[in-house]
Design an enzyme around this catalytic site. Sequence first.
Site, PDB file in Angstrom:
ATOM      1  CG  ASP A 113      -1.982   1.114   1.143  1.00 28.60           C
ATOM      2  OD1 ASP A 113      -2.083   1.779   0.085  1.00 28.60           O
ATOM      3  OD2 ASP A 113      -2.694   1.316   2.147  1.00 28.60           O
ATOM      4  CG  ASN A 163       0.402   4.171   3.878  1.00 24.90           C
ATOM      5  OD1 ASN A 163      -0.040   4.792   4.839  1.00 24.90           O
ATOM      6  ND2 ASN A 163      -0.242   3.171   3.308  1.00 24.90           N
ATOM      7  CG  ASP A 179      -0.386   2.386   7.424  1.00 23.10           C
ATOM      8  OD1 ASP A 179      -0.151   2.173   8.626  1.00 23.10           O
ATOM      9  OD2 ASP A 179      -1.193   3.245   7.037  1.00 23.10           O
TER      10      ASP A 179
END
Length: 274
Positions: A200, A205, A219
Site C-alpha cells: 500500500d 504511507n 502501514d
Amino acid sequence: MDEDASTGAERAGRPPLAGPPGTGVVVPRAVAALAGGEPATAVWRNELGGLTFRLGADRYVKWVARGTPGLDLAAEAARLAWAAPATPVPRVLGQGADDDGSWLVTAAMPGRSAVEHDARRAAVAVGLGLRRLHDALPVARCPFTWSAPDRLRRARDRLATGRGGPATWSAEHRGLSVTDALAVLRDPPPVERPVVCHGDACVPNTLVDDDGAWVGHVDLGSLGVADPWADLAVAAWSTEWNVGPGYTDEVYAAYGAAPDRERIAYYRLLWDLG
C-alpha cells in the site's frame, strides 16, 4: 494540504478512502491505557474503519475493532519486524488484543506524510522511496507473499460474501460487472521480476523530510513478494486521489520505469476488487 484523502478520492472519481478522522473520535479503552496519561490524538482513519492515534510525542498506536475484516495487526507487526533491518519502517513496541479490538504500538519515525508536502515533490518521493524499498528488501528471504493469484483468490472470497462490488470501485472500473472483472483478472501478466512489495505504497504511507526527500514507509500490513507493478501502479494512482491529477509520470520517472500499461491496468483493477 487543504484537502484530505477522502476529498481527493472523490475528485478522482472513486468512493472516499482514508483520511483524517475529524473531531468526536472516541478513544478506545485499550488506547487510553496504552497512553498512560499522555494525550491520545486521533490522526488517521483508514477505509476499513481502523484508527491511528498519536500517543504523546514519540509513539503511535493503530487500533481496529474486533471482527473487522481485512485488518490483521499481528500480521503487520511480523512484517514490520522482518523489514526493519533493511529499510526505514516503524519499530514495533507492542501488539495485543482484547474483547473490543486489537492494537499495534510503534515508535514515531522522522519526517511526515508526503500528503503534507508539495505535490510534485510528493510524487517524486513516492517513486524514489518505492524503488529504494524494492531494492533493499531481500526477496529470497521473504516469508510473505502478495502474489496476484493469492490476492485474486481473496477478492473472490470477499465478493462471494457480498462485500465490495462495482459501487465501491473507481470510476474507470464501474462499467464492469463482477463477472467481467474477474474474467479480466483470471490470467495475470507474467511477473516482471519478483520484489518484496509494500502492499500500500500510497502517498499518505510515504514519509518525507522538510525538503520533500523520502525517509521511510508506514502501514506495511500487506508486505510480500510480487511483481513490482503491483505496488507501482497503485502508488502512482494514489497521487490522483491525494495530490491531484498530472503527477503519475513523476512517480514512474522517479522509480526509473517506463509506464507498463498492461500491468498498470491489471493491478489497478485487482486493487479495486481487493
